[in-house]
Design a protein around this motif. Sequence first.
Motif, PDB file in Angstrom:
ATOM      1  N   VAL A 398       0.828  -1.196   0.000  1.00 11.93           N
ATOM      2  CA  VAL A 398       0.000   0.000   0.000  1.00 11.93           C
ATOM      3  C   VAL A 398       0.865   1.249   0.000  1.00 11.93           C
ATOM      4  O   VAL A 398       0.583   2.228  -0.684  1.00 11.93           O
ATOM      5  CB  VAL A 398      -0.951  -0.013   1.220  1.00 11.93           C
ATOM      6  CG1 VAL A 398      -1.683   1.324   1.325  1.00 11.93           C
ATOM      7  CG2 VAL A 398      -1.952  -1.123   1.066  1.00 11.93           C
ATOM      8  N   ASN A 399       1.968   1.233   0.758  1.00  7.10           N
ATOM      9  CA  ASN A 399       2.880   2.382   0.737  1.00  7.10           C
ATOM     10  C   ASN A 399       3.423   2.630  -0.661  1.00  7.10           C
ATOM     11  O   ASN A 399       3.538   3.769  -1.113  1.00  7.10           O
ATOM     12  CB  ASN A 399       4.048   2.143   1.706  1.00  7.10           C
ATOM     13  CG  ASN A 399       3.632   2.445   3.144  1.00  7.10           C
ATOM     14  OD1 ASN A 399       2.696   3.189   3.365  1.00  7.10           O
ATOM     15  ND2 ASN A 399       4.318   1.852   4.093  1.00  7.10           N
ATOM     16  N   ILE A 400       3.760   1.557  -1.349  1.00  7.16           N
ATOM     17  CA  ILE A 400       4.260   1.682  -2.729  1.00  7.16           C
ATOM     18  C   ILE A 400       3.182   2.291  -3.618  1.00  7.16           C
ATOM     19  O   ILE A 400       3.439   3.190  -4.425  1.00  7.16           O
ATOM     20  CB  ILE A 400       4.722   0.299  -3.270  1.00  7.16           C
ATOM     21  CG1 ILE A 400       6.008  -0.125  -2.568  1.00  7.16           C
ATOM     22  CG2 ILE A 400       4.932   0.368  -4.778  1.00  7.16           C
ATOM     23  CD1 ILE A 400       6.470  -1.525  -2.905  1.00  7.16           C
ATOM     24  N   GLY A 401       1.932   1.809  -3.452  1.00  3.13           N
ATOM     25  CA  GLY A 401       0.821   2.343  -4.255  1.00  3.13           C
ATOM     26  C   GLY A 401       0.610   3.820  -4.010  1.00  3.13           C
ATOM     27  O   GLY A 401       0.397   4.606  -4.948  1.00  3.13           O
ATOM     28  N   GLN A 402       0.666   4.240  -2.733  1.00  5.15           N
ATOM     29  CA  GLN A 402       0.489   5.654  -2.421  1.00  5.15           C
ATOM     30  C   GLN A 402       1.611   6.510  -3.016  1.00  5.15           C
ATOM     31  O   GLN A 402       1.378   7.588  -3.572  1.00  5.15           O
ATOM     32  CB  GLN A 402       0.455   5.844  -0.900  1.00  5.15           C
ATOM     33  CG  GLN A 402      -0.814   5.296  -0.253  1.00  5.15           C
ATOM     34  CD  GLN A 402      -0.750   5.353   1.264  1.00  5.15           C
ATOM     35  OE1 GLN A 402       0.330   5.347   1.839  1.00  5.15           O
ATOM     36  NE2 GLN A 402      -1.910   5.390   1.899  1.00  5.15           N
ATOM     37  N   LEU A 403       2.850   6.000  -2.917  1.00  4.58           N
ATOM     38  CA  LEU A 403       3.985   6.744  -3.470  1.00  4.58           C
ATOM     39  C   LEU A 403       3.913   6.833  -4.987  1.00  4.58           C
ATOM     40  O   LEU A 403       4.244   7.869  -5.593  1.00  4.58           O
ATOM     41  CB  LEU A 403       5.302   6.094  -3.029  1.00  4.58           C
ATOM     42  CG  LEU A 403       5.678   6.280  -1.556  1.00  4.58           C
ATOM     43  CD1 LEU A 403       6.856   5.392  -1.183  1.00  4.58           C
ATOM     44  CD2 LEU A 403       6.001   7.740  -1.259  1.00  4.58           C
ATOM     45  N   GLU A 404       3.495   5.740  -5.627  1.00  2.00           N
ATOM     46  CA  GLU A 404       3.340   5.756  -7.086  1.00  2.00           C
ATOM     47  C   GLU A 404       2.278   6.783  -7.498  1.00  2.00           C
ATOM     48  O   GLU A 404       2.429   7.493  -8.500  1.00  2.00           O
ATOM     49  CB  GLU A 404       2.957   4.370  -7.604  1.00  2.00           C
ATOM     50  CG  GLU A 404       4.104   3.369  -7.591  1.00  2.00           C
ATOM     51  CD  GLU A 404       3.671   2.003  -8.088  1.00  2.00           C
ATOM     52  OE1 GLU A 404       2.450   1.770  -8.173  1.00  2.00           O
ATOM     53  OE2 GLU A 404       4.551   1.179  -8.383  1.00  2.00           O
ATOM     54  N   HIS A 405       1.205   6.844  -6.710  1.00  2.00           N
ATOM     55  CA  HIS A 405       0.146   7.815  -6.978  1.00  2.00           C
ATOM     56  C   HIS A 405       0.706   9.244  -6.908  1.00  2.00           C
ATOM     57  O   HIS A 405       0.433  10.088  -7.779  1.00  2.00           O
ATOM     58  CB  HIS A 405      -0.977   7.625  -5.956  1.00  2.00           C
ATOM     59  CG  HIS A 405      -2.089   8.612  -6.083  1.00  2.00           C
ATOM     60  ND1 HIS A 405      -2.883   8.724  -7.202  1.00  2.00           N
ATOM     61  CD2 HIS A 405      -2.536   9.569  -5.221  1.00  2.00           C
ATOM     62  CE1 HIS A 405      -3.763   9.683  -7.033  1.00  2.00           C
ATOM     63  NE2 HIS A 405      -3.582  10.216  -5.837  1.00  2.00           N
ATOM     64  N   GLN A 406       1.499   9.522  -5.890  1.00  2.00           N
ATOM     65  CA  GLN A 406       2.124  10.850  -5.749  1.00  2.00           C
ATOM     66  C   GLN A 406       3.119  11.104  -6.881  1.00  2.00           C
ATOM     67  O   GLN A 406       3.240  12.229  -7.380  1.00  2.00           O
ATOM     68  CB  GLN A 406       2.842  10.947  -4.402  1.00  2.00           C
ATOM     69  CG  GLN A 406       1.911  10.941  -3.200  1.00  2.00           C
ATOM     70  CD  GLN A 406       2.673  10.919  -1.896  1.00  2.00           C
ATOM     71  OE1 GLN A 406       3.799  11.397  -1.811  1.00  2.00           O
ATOM     72  NE2 GLN A 406       2.066  10.335  -0.869  1.00  2.00           N
ATOM     73  N   LEU A 407       3.823  10.060  -7.293  1.00  2.00           N
ATOM     74  CA  LEU A 407       4.806  10.188  -8.373  1.00  2.00           C
ATOM     75  C   LEU A 407       4.121  10.600  -9.675  1.00  2.00           C
ATOM     76  O   LEU A 407       4.628  11.425 -10.439  1.00  2.00           O
ATOM     77  CB  LEU A 407       5.555   8.865  -8.550  1.00  2.00           C
ATOM     78  CG  LEU A 407       6.696   8.859  -9.577  1.00  2.00           C
ATOM     79  CD1 LEU A 407       7.810   9.804  -9.159  1.00  2.00           C
ATOM     80  CD2 LEU A 407       7.241   7.453  -9.751  1.00  2.00           C
ATOM     81  N   ILE A 408       2.950  10.032  -9.936  1.00  2.00           N
ATOM     82  CA  ILE A 408       2.211  10.338 -11.156  1.00  2.00           C
ATOM     83  C   ILE A 408       1.748  11.800 -11.151  1.00  2.00           C
ATOM     84  O   ILE A 408       1.799  12.484 -12.172  1.00  2.00           O
ATOM     85  CB  ILE A 408       1.002   9.381 -11.307  1.00  2.00           C
ATOM     86  CG1 ILE A 408       1.490   7.964 -11.632  1.00  2.00           C
ATOM     87  CG2 ILE A 408       0.048   9.869 -12.391  1.00  2.00           C
ATOM     88  CD1 ILE A 408       0.416   6.910 -11.572  1.00  2.00           C
TER      89      ILE A 408
END
Length: 878
Positions: A398-408
């Motif tokens: 989930v942390n990875i998903g949240q960070l990827e979302h911010q990265l986008i």
Amino acid sequence: MLLNELLCISKVPPGTKHVDVDLSSLPPTTAMAILLYNRWAIRTIVQSSFPVKQVKPGPPQLNVMNHIQQEKELTENILKVLKEQAADSILVLEGALKLNKDLYVHTIRTLDLLAMEPGMVNGETESSTAGLKISAEEIQCQVCYDLGAIYFQQGSTNTSVHEKAKEKFFKTKELIAKNGSSSLHFTIDEERLAGYCQACEVLTSSSDDASQQATPYSQIHSCMKSGKYQDLVKIFLEDNLTLSLPEQFRQSVLRELFQKAQQGNDALDEVCFKVCVCNTVCDVLQGRIIDIQFCQLFLKPSKEKIDFLLEVCSGSINLENASEELKRRMAAFLKNLCLGMEDLQFVFMISSHELFIKLLKDDERKLLIDQMRKRSPRINLCTKPVTSFYDIPASASVNIGQLEHQLILSVDPWRIRQILIELHGMTSERQFWTISNKWEVPNVYGNVILGIKDSLTRDLVYILMAKGLHCCAIKDFVHAKQLFAACLELVTEFSPKLRQVMLNEMLLLDIYTHEAGAGVSGERPPSDLISRVRGYLEMRVPDIPLRQVIAEECVAFLLNWCENEYLTMQVPLPLVQTNPYVKLGQLLAATCKELPGPKESRRTAKDLWEVVVQICSVSNQHKRGNDGRVSLIKHRESTLGIMYRYDTFSLLQEPLVLTTILSLFVKLHNVREDIVNDIAAEHISIWPSSIPNLQSVDFEAVAITVKELVSYALTINANNHFWLIIQADIYFATNQYSAALHYYLQAGAVCSDFFNKMVPPDVYTDQVISILILCRGRTVAILCQFLREVDYKTAFKALQEQNSHDAMDSYYEYIWDVTILEYLTYLHHKRGETDKRQIAIKAIGQTELNASNPEEVLQLAAQRRKKKFLQAMAKLYF
């Protein structure tokens, strides 16, 4: 009848115009009688304009039908008289507002006194107290309301009249507030008055900007009218806190938006969704049932929809001041939304939101998880143990998903770097440059970037460049510059090749920035930028991946800013031989320089012609671009392997360069053998008149290029009459006569101050006039006069076609040729059309058409009729 009797009793002389009577000098009862009559007249006119529901008739009875018909005719006659006198009634009432004194109206007592002693009441002075006293403020209140109503009815197309209505209605409101609404002598429907005031606020711009801005109705009306739909969403979102807009009004705006969207405006789909979400959250907070439209829009939820919904929910409730009831409603709405979704990713987005966590207690969230496990077999939660929602934020995935979302979402280069460092610290298996399919880097660069061995550096370079190119494409030049600068700093440390790539992209970005900023106002680019453009074209660094568009933009940049001296005299010869775009730019610059010169000095025009003909020649290999246009690449021994694309020429903006390339393609279009109508263009005579191998040219592609080039040129300058003539010729050649006529008229209008001056003969040539004759039916005879040699044969033939010229006499005022008018006289006499013959004779008899007049007078008469005719025809098309 009653009011007429009152006028008689009050000694108003019959047949006297009330406008001519001085109200201030009349006895009070006489002045009051005149006011009552004219107020009734105005109210009757206004009332008659309202729609009336027709009564369903019963079985027809002859005597009843006759009676109804008589009543209807009588009413219509009265209305006709009242409407004719409306202007006088308005003047009388406007005068009454200046009286500022009390008046008296007859009562039963005063009428009885009149019957006994006729002089007792009306023969008195202005200080008479006979009758019922009506105060000046009561009179003004009634008169203001009636004047406001008639001005509002008359102001449908006149803003100044609406302003008058607004003034009267606002004065009425002030007087009601001052005297109280329970006055004995006037009754005004305050709801209707409020409606009038609201309509006037919307239809006219308020003198008080603050009050205008404070009215959401007027703001919404303005947004709908101007198409500023994002501002509309903002107003609805702000109103979710104040709840000042009625539910019915919100729904009516949404219905109007849906209607516009269904008529083909796809851009409104998103606006409809956003307004619907605002309305739904408003309904939730007020305890109303959720609309079916919202349910339909959320049948297929998306991340963007969920994000906006959560934004609206957060902005619609102030948790610190909200009542427990409001919090409970919002929590129930979010909980039911989670239960209705199948995709766990969306459920997590809602349940992990700050608002959701604050509104639902821990035990409520646990209960929600249990309900979701049991609710539907379609969500296969029972096949394996599911982590509870409390544990999800702590898990790595989930942390990875949240960070990827911010990265986008992020466009801050340093934040992007920080996120990537965190992601690579969590896992070394992922390639994070692949997480968004929107990140695109040209293939020529991609191969170099993906060859970087360090995965973190590879991801960072790729993402910074992709985001920079995207920002550049959407004209967000500030963020593009930040991203490119960060990328340049990064690659400088390890890759000279990528460093040069970034320098090239930053050059292109600076060109775009200047063209969109200072270049729009005509400010020349700084000398440093021109030097960098030349440096790019002359660059000889081996193995550097180059984008074709940069070379095109650089050459177009030099042409647009008239760097002809460099292109023709200073550009290195090897560069001309190796870079086909520089070669094309050099020939264009040289041709533009020599345009005013004699024909023998136009060698460069012939060279440019040969190059373009070679580019447009059909090859064995056709390639179709992404936009559907055919791209032709000639595989030959020549080094000129330019892809034939309209996009190449759409970079040009300098008028002379555009005119030159446009005239070249027009000439190329005209040399084809099967063409029926030539297209005219400026400087068309400088090009050769024939092509040795005519069959090799793809004339279909040339025709498409001519159309697209002239459309593009008109976006640069919509008032260039030569370009307008080309557009008109194209429409005429494709049998679109109405569109052709529109552009021919527009071309004449822009170069003659809307026909107030003479249209230059090189614009309205005999060829153009002949085409206008072919385009127009009834006015052929008039247009035949415009030719240098009047075409009597065509004019007479057109006039003989009786069926289509039954109203031709209305055009006689535009005819100045006496021969045509004499023929018309003969024609009408032959047909026995006496009235029309008299009109024609009257037209001949005008002194300014006398053949004995000096030539200047005759020319002036012709010019005046030309002007009137062309202006009249233009008004039909503009």
